[in-house]
Write an enzyme that holds these catalytic residues in place. Structure first.
Site, PDB file in Angstrom:
ATOM      1  CG  HIS A   1      -1.749  -5.823   2.826  1.00 26.93           C
ATOM      2  ND1 HIS A   1      -2.919  -6.161   3.445  1.00 26.93           N
ATOM      3  CD2 HIS A   1      -0.756  -6.345   3.593  1.00 26.93           C
ATOM      4  CE1 HIS A   1      -2.663  -6.857   4.539  1.00 26.93           C
ATOM      5  NE2 HIS A   1      -1.357  -6.979   4.654  1.00 26.93           N
TER       6      HIS A   1
ATOM      7  CE  LYS B   1      -0.136 -13.305  11.522  1.00 26.44           C
ATOM      8  NZ  LYS B   1      -0.035 -12.054  10.743  1.00 26.44           N
TER       9      LYS B   1
ATOM     10  NE  ARG C   1       1.927  -3.150  10.054  1.00 28.97           N
ATOM     11  CZ  ARG C   1       1.159  -4.220  10.077  1.00 28.97           C
ATOM     12  NH1 ARG C   1      -0.122  -4.097   9.882  1.00 28.97           N
ATOM     13  NH2 ARG C   1       1.665  -5.410  10.300  1.00 28.97           N
TER      14      ARG C   1
ATOM     15  CB  SER D   1      -5.392  -7.654   8.303  1.00 29.97           C
ATOM     16  OG  SER D   1      -4.759  -7.386   7.093  1.00 29.97           O
TER      17      SER D   1
HETATM   18  P1  ADP Z   1       2.032 -11.465   7.940  1.00 33.45           P
HETATM   19  O1  ADP Z   1       1.180 -12.496   8.611  1.00 33.45           O
HETATM   20  O2  ADP Z   1       3.117 -12.050   7.086  1.00 33.45           O
HETATM   21  O3  ADP Z   1       2.528 -10.364   8.833  1.00 33.45           O
HETATM   22  P2  ADP Z   1       0.220  -9.493   6.834  1.00 33.45           P
HETATM   23  O4  ADP Z   1      -0.821  -9.712   5.798  1.00 33.45           O
HETATM   24  O5  ADP Z   1      -0.227  -9.031   8.174  1.00 33.45           O
HETATM   25  O6  ADP Z   1       1.032 -10.832   6.878  1.00 33.45           O
HETATM   26  O7  ADP Z   1       1.284  -8.449   6.280  1.00 33.45           O
HETATM   27  C1  ADP Z   1       2.033  -8.724   5.135  1.00 33.45           C
HETATM   28  C2  ADP Z   1       3.144  -7.688   5.027  1.00 33.45           C
HETATM   29  O8  ADP Z   1       2.581  -6.401   4.783  1.00 33.45           O
HETATM   30  C3  ADP Z   1       3.983  -7.560   6.304  1.00 33.45           C
HETATM   31  O9  ADP Z   1       5.317  -7.288   5.920  1.00 33.45           O
HETATM   32  C4  ADP Z   1       3.385  -6.350   6.984  1.00 33.45           C
HETATM   33  O10 ADP Z   1       4.332  -5.704   7.816  1.00 33.45           O
HETATM   34  C5  ADP Z   1       3.023  -5.504   5.781  1.00 33.45           C
HETATM   35  N1  ADP Z   1       1.956  -4.560   6.078  1.00 33.45           N
HETATM   36  C6  ADP Z   1       0.688  -4.819   6.434  1.00 33.45           C
HETATM   37  N2  ADP Z   1      -0.005  -3.676   6.629  1.00 33.45           N
HETATM   38  C7  ADP Z   1       0.867  -2.662   6.388  1.00 33.45           C
HETATM   39  C8  ADP Z   1       0.783  -1.231   6.431  1.00 33.45           C
HETATM   40  N3  ADP Z   1      -0.334  -0.615   6.787  1.00 33.45           N
HETATM   41  N4  ADP Z   1       1.897  -0.522   6.145  1.00 33.45           N
HETATM   42  C9  ADP Z   1       3.045  -1.161   5.812  1.00 33.45           C
HETATM   43  N5  ADP Z   1       3.193  -2.488   5.752  1.00 33.45           N
HETATM   44  C10 ADP Z   1       2.132  -3.232   6.038  1.00 33.45           C
END
Ligand code: ADP
Length: 169
Positions: free
Chosen positions: A20, A44, A99, A137
């Site tokens: 992030h 979630k 990703r 996460s």
């Molecule tokens: P959500 O529930 O909206 O998916 P997340 O906190 O899991 O929320 O992720 C927020 C954003 O950050 C999403 O667009 C996700 O694809 C991106 N993201 C999370 N981890 C990574 C990573 N390691 N590399 C690239 N993008 C990421």
């Protein structure tokens, strides 16, 4: 005066990872103002409360200040539709991280639906640096619960909070 570019980067951030962080640092190079929206996302079943997740993103931001290229970055909790929150902040761009292929299907649908809701807001995707691309996460939480080493996935303060939390469960 030229128009300010405002980006909205939404997520659950449960908890914020180095993936992030890499995305918001890259996004900050592209816009004048960036709002990181922390979604309540109770469906979630988050490990951390909304307040804790916001605090962690703010702490992460504090340690990244020198690398924001003059972009004004703020962190805001929200429990609304993402598109409404982007509109409220005057954002013309939604930032998402991408990703592997696994993210693509879901993100593809999301962009399509958001475009129907507001055709003026563009979604752009950013890939993290290769060392962070696989970080999720959900997996970091699983590794912490099984006593694995999470220090290369999250910052030290987040690792500490995670370890405290899994001790209590
Ligand atoms: P959500 O529930 O909206 O998916 P997340 O906190 O899991 O929320 O992720 C927020 C954003 O950050 C999403 O667009 C996700 O694809 C991106 N993201 C999370 N981890 C990574 C990573 N390691 N590399 C690239 N993008 C990421």
């Amino acid at each position: 005066m030229s128009k300010q570019r405002v980006g909205f980067y939404p997520g659950t951030f449960d908890p914020v990872t180095l993936g992030h962080r890499d995305i918001f640092l890259r996004a900050a190079q592209l816009v004048d103002r960036l709002v990181i929206g922390v979604a309540i996302n109770l469906n979630k079943g988050p490990m951390f409360t909304l307040e804790e997740r916001v605090d962690m993103v703010r702490e992460e931001l504090d340690t990244a200040k020198e690398n924001l290229n003059g972009c004004v970055v703020e962190v805001r909790p929200y429990d609304d539709l993402t598109i409404h929150c982007a509109q409220e902040h005057g954002a013309g761009i939604i930032i998402r991280g991408l990703r592997a292929v696994a993210d693509f299907e879901y993100e593809y649908q999301l962009v399509g639906m958001n475009r129907q809701l507001d055709a003026n807001i563009e979604t752009i995707f950013i890939m993290a640096n290769h060392e962070y691309q696989f970080i999720a996460s959900r997996l970091v939480k699983e590794i912490a619960q099984l006593n694995g080493d999470i220090r290369s996935f999250v910052s030290a303060p987040v690792a500490e909070r995670l370890l405290d939390r899994v001790k209590l469960t």
